[in-house]
Design a protein around this motif. Structure first.
Motif, PDB file in Angstrom:
ATOM      1  N   ASP A 130      -2.956 -25.694  11.234  1.00 36.97           N
ATOM      2  CA  ASP A 130      -1.511 -25.937  11.261  1.00 36.97           C
ATOM      3  C   ASP A 130      -0.905 -25.752  12.645  1.00 36.97           C
ATOM      4  N   SER A 170       1.243 -23.031   2.682  1.00 39.49           N
ATOM      5  CA  SER A 170       2.318 -23.245   3.653  1.00 39.49           C
ATOM      6  C   SER A 170       3.517 -22.356   3.334  1.00 39.49           C
ATOM      7  N   VAL A 188      -1.050 -31.268   8.821  1.00 39.65           N
ATOM      8  CA  VAL A 188      -2.076 -30.304   9.202  1.00 39.65           C
ATOM      9  C   VAL A 188      -3.427 -31.004   9.334  1.00 39.65           C
TER      10      VAL A 188
END
Length: 319
Positions: A226, A250, A124
């Motif tokens: 992301d 996440s 990310v």
């Protein structure tokens, strides 16, 4: 027949009946342990649907075979038609583990008493750094020539969000507006961005909102760390950030509170090993395209920020 012979025959028949009953139980998939009947161990893994369930199920067969071999128990992969069905499966014991996005995982913890045990490590962006981590941020962006320097300057303007069920693209941005005093919950209900912006659009994705921003159809949009590297670098290189929010967690592996401790630990270790180069591609097809590996965690550690955003906004995940 003498009394002794009758007594011996009676004992023999009693023993035979116990043997036959035990055999029937084994045939039915049951066995006796400690005076109680227990079912043969089986693990059901639910996968939150993010695309066509049939496609997910087809890709998941490799995962099912791997887990069954690794754990030494029968494994079934279950792809419900909605996130709510995943939560209900965890709640009522028809599934013992699930792969879920962070927002549904937070609901599973609260509503089903489930527990987050692994967090996805992914590639990310955090501001201008490309990193591997379990958290990321999202950003409010405007065109470079825009006169707006803060979110407050955008009152009465138009905004684009990727989806009303995006934690990074909607939930966290709304929470940031509450923190800045730009929005508030009324009568205990959820916040409404239309009370601040003149027009609110849901573009269907980050790329769509970026295109709408650059085309001048909206004055502000949200971009997340992301997304693909190509999209992030393109968007952040041609816009200006006026605000950011995070951290955002996440995806996660969630387990039922009733999962056998030994099987739970074996499952965790099996998933950790899926981060290896030979199997990471499987996870990328089932979890996210930027998957790197798994990291041990807990519900509180992984979801604390997200839980706060939910509390601040009163928003509900509705798929």
């Amino acid at each position: 027949m003498t009394d002794d012979e009758m007594s011996s025959r009676t004992r023999w028949l009693a023993v035979l009946s116990v043997v036959l009953a035990a055999a029937a139980l084994v045939t039915a998939g049951l066995f006796v342990l400690g005076g109680t009947f227990q079912t043969r161990q089986k693990l059901v893994l639910a996968i939150q649907p993010t695309q066509n369930p049939a496609q997910i199920l087809e890709r998941a067969q490799e995962l099912r075979s791997y887990l069954s071999s690794r754990l030494g128990v029968e494994v079934e992969v279950y792809v419900p038609t909605s996130y709510a069905a995943v939560i209900e499966a965890l709640r009522f014991g028809t599934a013992q583990a699930a792969l879920m996005g962070s927002w549904p995982a937070a609901i599973a913890v609260r509503a089903a008493g489930a527990e987050v045990v692994l967090a996805e490590v992914r590639r990310v962006y955090v501001d201008d750094r490309y990193v591997e981590g379990t958290f990321y941020y999202s950003y409010w962006i405007v065109r470079p020539e825009s006169p707006y320097r803060s979110l407050e300057d955008l009152r009465g303007k138009s905004a684009c969000f990727p989806s009303p069920i995006s934690s990074s693209g909607y939930l966290a941005p709304m929470a940031r507006m509450v923190e800045l005093g730009l929005l508030s919950r009324k009568d205990g209900g959820p916040v409404d961005p239309k009370e601040f912006f003149s027009e609110v659009y849901f573009g269907g994705g980050y790329a769509q909102c970026y295109e709408a921003l650059m085309a001048g159809r909206v004055e502000v949009a949200v971009m997340a760390g992301d997304v693909s590297r190509e999209l992030y670098e393109k968007a952040m290189g041609t816009t200006r950030v006026v605000e950011r929010q995070g951290p955002l967690p996440s995806h996660a592996l969630v387990v039922s509170r009733d999962l056998d401790p030994k099987l739970r630990e074996a499952l965790i270790q099996a998933f950790v090993e899926l981060g290896g180069p030979e199997r990471a591609e499987l996870m990328r097809s089932l979890v996210s395209a930027i998957f790197v590996g798994w990291e041990r965690t807990s519900s509180e550690e992984h979801l604390s920020s997200l839980s706060r955003y939910i509390e601040l906004t009163g928003l509900e995940f509705k798929s």
